[in-house]
Design a protein around this motif. Structure first.
Motif, PDB file in Angstrom:
ATOM      1  N   LEU B  39       0.835  -1.204   0.000  1.00 14.74           N
ATOM      2  CA  LEU B  39       0.000   0.000   0.000  1.00 14.74           C
ATOM      3  C   LEU B  39       0.866   1.248   0.000  1.00 14.74           C
ATOM      4  O   LEU B  39       0.504   2.282  -0.526  1.00 14.74           O
ATOM      5  CB  LEU B  39      -0.927   0.018   1.223  1.00 14.74           C
ATOM      6  N   ARG B 111      -6.797   1.148  10.814  1.00  9.46           N
ATOM      7  CA  ARG B 111      -7.199   1.842   9.586  1.00  9.46           C
ATOM      8  C   ARG B 111      -8.715   1.994   9.549  1.00  9.46           C
ATOM      9  O   ARG B 111      -9.431   1.257  10.218  1.00  9.46           O
ATOM     10  CB  ARG B 111      -6.713   1.062   8.359  1.00  9.46           C
ATOM     11  N   GLY B 112      -9.180   2.936   8.734  1.00  9.72           N
ATOM     12  CA  GLY B 112     -10.627   3.112   8.571  1.00  9.72           C
ATOM     13  C   GLY B 112     -11.296   3.767   9.773  1.00  9.72           C
ATOM     14  O   GLY B 112     -12.503   3.740   9.924  1.00  9.72           O
ATOM     15  N   SER B 117      -7.119  10.450   7.956  1.00 10.33           N
ATOM     16  CA  SER B 117      -7.707  11.726   7.516  1.00 10.33           C
ATOM     17  C   SER B 117      -7.277  12.857   8.432  1.00 10.33           C
ATOM     18  O   SER B 117      -6.952  13.956   7.981  1.00 10.33           O
ATOM     19  CB  SER B 117      -9.231  11.668   7.521  1.00 10.33           C
ATOM     20  N   ASN B 144      -5.229   0.822  -4.594  1.00  9.46           N
ATOM     21  CA  ASN B 144      -5.298   1.289  -3.204  1.00  9.46           C
ATOM     22  C   ASN B 144      -6.480   2.254  -3.035  1.00  9.46           C
ATOM     23  O   ASN B 144      -6.322   3.465  -2.992  1.00  9.46           O
ATOM     24  CB  ASN B 144      -3.975   1.967  -2.831  1.00  9.46           C
ATOM     25  N   LEU B 145      -7.683   1.662  -2.943  1.00  7.57           N
ATOM     26  CA  LEU B 145      -8.912   2.469  -2.926  1.00  7.57           C
ATOM     27  C   LEU B 145      -8.996   3.370  -1.703  1.00  7.57           C
ATOM     28  O   LEU B 145      -9.446   4.505  -1.778  1.00  7.57           O
ATOM     29  CB  LEU B 145     -10.143   1.551  -2.982  1.00  7.57           C
ATOM     30  N   ALA B 146      -8.521   2.861  -0.554  1.00  5.31           N
ATOM     31  CA  ALA B 146      -8.617   3.648   0.676  1.00  5.31           C
ATOM     32  C   ALA B 146      -7.796   4.930   0.555  1.00  5.31           C
ATOM     33  O   ALA B 146      -8.235   6.004   0.965  1.00  5.31           O
ATOM     34  CB  ALA B 146      -8.139   2.820   1.860  1.00  5.31           C
ATOM     35  N   ALA B 147      -6.593   4.812  -0.043  1.00  2.11           N
ATOM     36  CA  ALA B 147      -5.747   5.992  -0.194  1.00  2.11           C
ATOM     37  C   ALA B 147      -6.360   6.969  -1.199  1.00  2.11           C
ATOM     38  O   ALA B 147      -6.340   8.184  -0.984  1.00  2.11           O
ATOM     39  CB  ALA B 147      -4.346   5.582  -0.624  1.00  2.11           C
ATOM     40  N   ARG B 149      -9.492   7.444  -1.789  1.00  2.72           N
ATOM     41  CA  ARG B 149     -10.592   8.130  -1.096  1.00  2.72           C
ATOM     42  C   ARG B 149     -10.066   9.153  -0.101  1.00  2.72           C
ATOM     43  O   ARG B 149     -10.568  10.273  -0.018  1.00  2.72           O
ATOM     44  CB  ARG B 149     -11.470   7.108  -0.363  1.00  2.72           C
ATOM     45  N   LEU B 150      -9.030   8.751   0.637  1.00  2.00           N
ATOM     46  CA  LEU B 150      -8.451   9.645   1.652  1.00  2.00           C
ATOM     47  C   LEU B 150      -8.018  10.968   1.021  1.00  2.00           C
ATOM     48  O   LEU B 150      -8.361  12.044   1.496  1.00  2.00           O
ATOM     49  CB  LEU B 150      -7.236   8.946   2.294  1.00  2.00           C
ATOM     50  N   LYS B 153     -10.977  13.001  -0.621  1.00  2.00           N
ATOM     51  CA  LYS B 153     -11.794  13.644   0.407  1.00  2.00           C
ATOM     52  C   LYS B 153     -11.129  14.935   0.901  1.00  2.00           C
ATOM     53  O   LYS B 153     -11.804  15.890   1.259  1.00  2.00           O
ATOM     54  CB  LYS B 153     -11.977  12.671   1.586  1.00  2.00           C
TER      55      LYS B 153
END
Lengths: 189, 190
Positions: B39, B111-112, B117, B144-147, B149-150, B153
């Protein structure tokens, strides 16, 4: 067998650090050249400091960079450099950098020929999958040359360069082995 | 407008310096997860011993001191200062006014939860209103979808897509360059 270091107008060569350092130090005095070349503040460097830098670079990781000087075939003049850097072997990806310090050789196809030659080296000798570069939007001659060599624009880093009070974008360009092969497969038997 | 009394303190986390020996033990554990390494970076995943992490810390602190183009922070949970991640502003080009960001939360359980953020918000404020940089970028694999989005956002937009630059588990992914200008960040913080 085809000489992979030889293009139509130029050959890729290896010169002694002293020869390269003298050329680099002289080319750096041309601020138009350095401002087209990269985003670092233009600065003047002595032959000695360039030579030490080149030697340090050469000693750091032989498999991570492939660096050549460019010589014109017609008169054997040293006109620039080209190299593959930041090679990621696991992904088959590398960055390419090129500079023609001798202004008399600008706009005549030498850069494009050197780029085609090193791309053939990247794809046919190193077996890389893709090659990446970046270029400033105020350098249309280079953009045109890279397009001719097979690169396409993959994005635009907004307002990254700040010179003479103006902000300019940096374009990122890439070429994949498979798409390049159809157009420029330079294997002569 | 919120009055910020500290650049380094968020609601749940804070940015803090490295504690060499203690942190090296914890960070070495994180590198035992290939997921964490993948990641974070495009380099081949390989675990690092506490000793190796310590050497990296020393190199980082030396670079911060001499080159002045790197700001590295640990991310710690308040109030007990437990290490959960790291964040850095690196490759700073002062003349052009830009730099790159990277941050990571070490363990999947952490995480999450919004810690990333929060850390990113602090990091942006530091980069734009303390270092006075003009733009920032981050490089993220499209896997790396979470990154993605982070950063989105927080206002980052996709600028570059290096096609098929990542090769993992027999599949190729694009490498995405995200960018944020100070003027865009300021507009959302007025």
């Amino acid at each position: 067998m085809h000489d992979i270091f030889r293009g139509e107008l130029v050959r890729l060569s290896s010169d002694n650090p002293q020869t390269m350092a003298e050329a680099f130090s002289r080319w750096n005095r041309d601020s138009e050249y350095t401002r087209l070349l990269d985003d670092e503040p233009a600065r003047l460097r002595s032959v000695k400091s360039v030579k030490e830098w080149l030697e340090k670079e050469a000693a750091s990781g032989e498999n991570m960079r492939f660096f050549f000087s460019i010589r014109a075939l017609a008169d054997d003049q040293l006109i620039g450099f080209v190299g593959l850097f930041e090679i990621e072997w696991n992904h088959g990806n590398a960055w390419v950098g090129i500079g023609l310090g001798e202004r008399d050789y600008w706009g005549k196809g030498y850069g494009t020929d050197a780029m085609l030659t090193i791309l053939a080296y990247a794809f046919n000798e190193l077996n890389l999958y893709r090659v990446t570069l970046d270029v400033f939007e105020y350098n249309p001659r280079a953009i045109r040359s890279y397009e001719k060599a097979g690169f396409q624009i993959e994005g635009r880093v907004r307002k990254m360069i700040h010179r003479d009070g103006q902000r300019s974008d940096v374009l990122v360009m890439g070429v994949l082995r498979d798409e390049w092969k159809g157009r420029h497969w330079r294997i002569k038997t | 407008m919120t009055i910020h009394t500290s650049l380094f303190e968020g609601e749940h986390i804070c940015l803090a310096p490295i504690e060499t020996d203690k942190d090296a033990e914890i960070q070495a554990k994180w590198t035992e997860s290939a997921e964490f390494l993948r990641l974070l970076s495009t380099e081949p995943a390989i675990p690092a011993s506490p000793e190796a992490v310590k050497k990296r810390y020393e190199a980082i602190e030396k670079k911060m001191e001499t080159d002045r183009n790197l700001f590295y922070f640990t991310i710690r949970l308040r109030p007990d200062d437990r290490l959960i991640g790291f964040a850095q502003i690196y490759w700073i080009e002062w003349a052009g006014g830009y730099a790159r960001l990277q941050l990571g939360i070490g363990l999947p359980d952490e995480r999450g939860k919004g810690y990333g953020s929060e850390a990113l918000r602090l990091l942006l404020r530091y980069a734009f209103s303390e270092l006075n940089l003009f733009r920032l970028d981050a490089i993220v694999g499209e896997d790396n979808l979470a990154a993605m989005r982070l950063f989105q956002k927080a206002g980052f937009v996709e600028e570059v897509r290096q096609r098929q630059a990542l090769y993992r588990d027999g599949r190729r992914w694009d490498l995405i360059g995200l960018g944020l200008l100070k003027e865009e960040w300021s507009a959302s913080h007025a």
